[in-house]
Structures are given as structure tokens and as C-alpha cells.
Design a protein around this motif. Structure first.
Motif, short mmCIF file in Angstrom:
data_model
loop_
_atom_site.label_atom_id
_atom_site.label_comp_id
_atom_site.label_asym_id
_atom_site.label_seq_id
_atom_site.Cartn_x
_atom_site.Cartn_y
_atom_site.Cartn_z
N LEU A 74 9.70 -13.61 0.56
CA LEU A 74 10.49 -13.70 0.97
C LEU A 74 11.94 -14.02 1.63
CD1 LEU A 74 11.69 -15.73 -2.05
CD2 LEU A 74 12.45 -13.81 -3.02
N ILE A 75 12.05 -12.96 1.74
CA ILE A 75 13.38 -13.11 2.65
C ILE A 75 13.70 -13.28 4.08
CG2 ILE A 75 15.11 -12.69 0.72
CD1 ILE A 75 15.57 -10.04 1.87
N ARG A 76 12.33 -12.81 4.69
CA ARG A 76 11.66 -12.81 6.07
C ARG A 76 12.38 -11.68 6.83
NH1 ARG A 76 7.51 -14.57 7.21
NH2 ARG A 76 7.74 -14.94 8.61
N HIS A 77 12.14 -10.46 6.16
CA HIS A 77 13.00 -9.58 7.02
C HIS A 77 12.04 -8.26 6.86
CE1 HIS A 77 16.74 -6.87 7.43
NE2 HIS A 77 15.58 -5.71 5.91
N LYS A 78 12.60 -7.41 8.00
CA LYS A 78 11.44 -5.99 9.11
C LYS A 78 10.33 -7.08 9.21
CE LYS A 78 14.79 -3.33 8.22
NZ LYS A 78 14.82 -2.28 10.19
N THR A 79 9.48 -8.43 9.46
CA THR A 79 9.01 -9.25 10.06
C THR A 79 7.99 -9.02 10.86
OG1 THR A 79 9.31 -11.22 9.58
CG2 THR A 79 8.36 -9.86 7.25
N ARG A 80 9.69 -8.23 12.07
CA ARG A 80 9.15 -8.69 13.45
C ARG A 80 9.36 -7.52 13.71
NH1 ARG A 80 13.36 -13.88 15.34
NH2 ARG A 80 11.94 -15.28 14.20
N LYS A 81 9.56 -6.32 12.91
CA LYS A 81 8.84 -5.27 13.53
C LYS A 81 7.89 -4.66 13.40
CE LYS A 81 12.98 -2.46 14.08
NZ LYS A 81 13.91 -1.25 14.07
N THR A 82 7.17 -4.02 14.58
CA THR A 82 6.14 -3.76 14.68
C THR A 82 5.84 -2.07 14.13
OG1 THR A 82 4.71 -5.13 16.33
CG2 THR A 82 3.55 -3.38 16.03
N PRO A 83 6.74 -1.46 14.61
CA PRO A 83 6.89 -0.04 13.91
C PRO A 83 6.90 -0.19 12.77
CG PRO A 83 7.51 0.02 16.15
CD PRO A 83 7.80 -1.87 15.81
N PHE A 84 7.68 -0.81 11.75
CA PHE A 84 7.90 -0.56 10.22
C PHE A 84 6.94 -1.16 9.74
CE2 PHE A 84 9.14 -2.34 6.66
CZ PHE A 84 10.64 -1.45 6.13
N ARG A 85 6.36 -2.63 10.26
CA ARG A 85 4.88 -3.48 10.14
C ARG A 85 4.17 -2.37 9.96
NH1 ARG A 85 2.95 -7.52 11.99
NH2 ARG A 85 3.82 -6.83 14.05
N LEU A 86 3.33 -1.62 10.68
CA LEU A 86 2.71 -0.95 10.85
C LEU A 86 2.68 0.68 9.50
CD1 LEU A 86 1.68 0.08 14.99
CD2 LEU A 86 0.19 -1.13 12.81
N ALA A 87 3.80 1.11 9.58
CA ALA A 87 4.34 1.83 8.72
C ALA A 87 4.10 2.09 7.32
CB ALA A 87 6.40 2.57 8.93
N MET A 88 4.67 -0.04 7.12
CA MET A 88 4.35 -0.66 5.48
C MET A 88 3.01 -0.54 5.36
SD MET A 88 5.82 -1.49 2.67
CE MET A 88 7.40 -1.76 3.31
N TRP A 89 2.20 -1.24 6.84
CA TRP A 89 0.78 -1.16 5.66
C TRP A 89 0.14 0.22 6.09
CZ3 TRP A 89 -0.92 -4.94 3.38
CH2 TRP A 89 0.05 -6.16 3.41
N SER A 90 0.27 1.30 6.64
CA SER A 90 0.28 2.52 6.33
C SER A 90 -0.32 2.98 4.97
CB SER A 90 0.49 3.46 6.89
OG SER A 90 0.08 2.98 8.28
N ILE A 91 0.67 2.94 4.42
CA ILE A 91 1.20 2.86 2.69
C ILE A 91 0.64 2.38 2.29
CG2 ILE A 91 3.21 2.73 1.38
CD1 ILE A 91 5.36 3.32 3.39
N VAL A 92 0.82 1.05 2.38
CA VAL A 92 -0.41 0.49 1.81
C VAL A 92 -1.87 0.89 1.21
CG1 VAL A 92 -1.34 -1.78 1.15
CG2 VAL A 92 1.30 -1.89 1.89
N THR A 93 -2.07 0.97 2.88
CA THR A 93 -3.61 1.34 3.02
C THR A 93 -4.01 2.68 2.31
OG1 THR A 93 -4.38 0.33 4.97
CG2 THR A 93 -6.13 1.76 4.21
N VAL A 94 -3.41 3.96 2.26
CA VAL A 94 -2.80 4.76 1.56
C VAL A 94 -2.46 4.50 0.06
CG1 VAL A 94 -1.71 7.40 0.77
CG2 VAL A 94 -1.87 6.65 3.46
N GLN A 95 -2.17 4.10 -0.32
CA GLN A 95 -1.50 4.06 -1.99
C GLN A 95 -3.09 3.12 -2.14
OE1 GLN A 95 1.46 1.27 -1.74
NE2 GLN A 95 3.03 3.45 -2.93
N SER A 96 -4.13 2.06 -1.94
CA SER A 96 -5.17 1.99 -1.61
C SER A 96 -6.25 2.47 -2.43
CB SER A 96 -5.62 0.08 -0.94
OG SER A 96 -3.81 -0.75 -1.31
N LEU A 97 -6.37 3.26 -1.52
CA LEU A 97 -7.37 4.68 -1.17
C LEU A 97 -7.42 4.94 -2.78
CD1 LEU A 97 -7.89 4.96 1.84
CD2 LEU A 97 -8.98 3.59 0.87
N LEU A 98 -5.44 5.13 -2.99
CA LEU A 98 -6.17 6.52 -4.23
C LEU A 98 -6.48 5.90 -5.52
CD1 LEU A 98 -2.81 8.33 -2.94
CD2 LEU A 98 -4.89 9.33 -2.88
N ILE A 99 -5.97 4.93 -5.00
CA ILE A 99 -6.44 4.11 -6.48
C ILE A 99 -7.18 3.43 -7.02
CG2 ILE A 99 -5.70 1.55 -7.64
CD1 ILE A 99 -3.16 1.16 -6.89
#
Length: 222
Positions: free
Chosen positions: A186-211
Motif C-alpha cells: 500500500l505505502i511502498r515501504h521496504k520493497t526495494r531492500k532485497t535482504p528485508f524482502r528475503l527475510a519477509m518471504w522466509s517468514i511467510v514460507t515458514v508460517q505457511s508450512l506451519l499452517i
């Protein structure tokens, strides 16, 4: 006022005796330069690592965002103000006070919201059940997570003291994923920082597997 008096007052002199402090908001370690925001005036000032007084400090210090510097300001450079005679300070106590001032009303409202949300979650748990309480708790936490991303975006626009990325990722990992992903889009925040995006999607992946593992318990067997 004469030229002599101007120099005495510190105007137009590259080595004015008045020192000030500020916090680093950006630093490029490859090119050795960055920007620091003056504590009182909020002026944005350029600096280069070569202006750090100690050669030993130059070799070992990385004035990353959040590091406190003490310096003089050279106003004579045609490209804009720049910091000279820099020393790197142990500004942990100063930063704590600065964080408290920056939080201000937002911090009070966020804390109050969490307390009221916790009370509401507990009441729902007693009145309706655990599942309903978890649902309400997730809604409250996602609201808090969204406020963290909004506040950090606000501070980034103003070149202010930022929230640690660990705080944003921690809030996401504790259940604020929908709000985090929504605010990033929505606010285009932290979308260009590759390390942050990788960490974010790692969290999403782990959470999805747990679900998926949790949902598999309800699948019919045999």
C-alpha cells in the motif's frame, strides 16, 4: 558586519569551532559517504568517512544508520553543507532519549492500543472461547504491525530515526504478516531492500508450512 566578524561568528568558515551532534540516516560503505541529520535543527548534512578524525576509527568504524556523530559543519562547499572534524560517539543513551521523544503521542497511543487490545482479547476468550480470542488478538496485533510500518515510512520520508528492521520482522513473525504485506504494497515501504524482502518471504514460507501442518490434522485418514 565585516568579513572578520563573520569568520569570528563561525559563518563562512570551514572550520567553525561550534560542534554539534547528529544521527546517521544513510551511509554507503562502498563509496564511504552518507548523510547525518543534526540533532536540533533537523538539517541534513553530507559527510565522508575521510573526515573522521582518527585514522584507526576510519578503518574500523562503519557509521551505519543510527550511529551518533559529533562534528563541525562546513557551509562553504558549493555543493552544500558537509560535516568535518567528525568523531564517532557512544550515543546509546542519547539515542534512547531520542527514541522516547520521537515516539511521543504515537508511542503512547500504540501502547494504549495494545493494552486495550489485550483486555479485549482476554474478555472474548472468557466470554466466547479460545478460537475467538485468537482471532481478536490477531486483528489487534495486525493493527499494531500496520502502525509500525506506517511510522517507519513516515520517519524515512523525514530522514528521521528509523525503527530497527528486526522490530518490523519480529512483529510480522508474531502474527502480523497480513498487515506487513499489505502495508508494503500500500505505502511502498521496504520493497526495494532485497535482504528485508528475503527475510519477509522466509517468514511467510515458514508460517505457511506451519499452517499446512496444522490443517493436515483435520484431514480424513484412510
Amino acid at each position: 558586519m565585516t568579513t572578520t566578524s563573520l569568520a569570528t561568528a563561525g559563518f563562512g568558515s570551514p572550520a567553525a569551532s561550534v560542534r554539534t551532534r547528529g544521527v546517521v540516516t544513510r551511509f554507503d560503505p562502498k563509496r564511504g559517504f552518507g548523510f547525518v541529520v543534526v540533532e536540533r535543527t533537523r538539517q541534513k548534512v553530507f559527510f565522508h568517512v575521510s573526515a573522521i578524525r582518527s585514522a584507526a576509527a576510519q578503518s574500523r568504524s562503519q557509521p551505519a544508520p543510527g550511529v551518533v556523530l559529533s562534528f563541525q559543519i562546513d557551509e562553504t562547499d558549493p555543493r552544500g553543507p558537509r560535516a568535518i572534524e567528525i568523531t564517532v560517539e557512544d550515543g546509546s543513551a542519547w539515542l534512547v532519549g531520542r527514541w522516547m521523544r520521537l515516539a511521543g503521542v504515537w508511542g503512547v497511543l500504540a501502547a494504549l492500543g495494545l493494552v486495550l487490545g489485550g483486555v479485549l482479547t482476554a474478555w472474548v476468550g472468557v466470554r466466547f472461547g479460545v478460537v475467538e480470542a485468537v482471532a481478536v488478538g490477531l486483528v489487534v496485533w495486525n493493527g499494531f504491525t500496520a502502525s509500525l510500518f506506517a511510522w517507519d515510512k513516515h520517519r524515512s520520508v523525514r530522514d528521521g530515526c528509523r525503527l530497527p528492521e528486526a522490530a518490523l520482522l519480529g512483529a510480522t513473525a508474531l502474527g502480523g504478516t497480513p498487515a506487513a504485506l499489505g502495508m508494503m504494497s500500500l505505502i511502498r515501504h521496504k520493497t526495494r531492500k532485497t535482504p528485508f524482502r528475503l527475510a519477509m518471504w522466509s517468514i511467510v514460507t515458514v508460517q505457511s508450512l506451519l499452517i499446512l501442518v496444522w490443517l493436515s490434522r483435520f484431514l480424513p485418514t484412510g
